[in-house]
Design a protein around this motif. Structure first.
Motif: not given
Length: 82
Positions: A12-20, A1-10, A63-69
């Motif tokens: 998280t964003a998908i989950y939260c957007i879906n839950r809200t 996987m090319k950018n596995a370190k990004e998976i948790h943040a991504l 979420l955008m702040k998390i994704l940016e960081e």
């Protein structure tokens, strides 16, 4: 996987957007919970608490702040606009 370190943040964003969203998709919720519990050592239960009473509009800035960081998502979107 090319950018596995990004998976948790991504995920998280998908989950939260879906839950809200008023029309939560149970399949997306189930898939995200599986990823948290079996692939990232994350805890979706804490996210459930944070999403209570939130709308997409109220939670998106956080979420955008998390994704940016934690990801290259912002740069990707900026490059895509060109």
């Amino acid at each position: 996987m090319k950018n596995a370190k990004e998976i948790h943040a991504l995920i998280t964003a998908i989950y939260c957007i879906n839950r809200t969203n008023g029309n939560e998709d149970k399949d997306i919720t189930g898939l995200c919970r599986y990823i948290f519990l079996h692939c990232t050592n994350g805890n979706p239960n804490m996210l459930d608490i944070l999403c209570v009473g939130q709308t997409k509009e109220t939670i998106l800035p956080y979420l955008m702040k998390i994704l940016e960081e934690k990801t290259n998502y912002k740069k990707y979107m900026e490059d895509k606009k060109v």
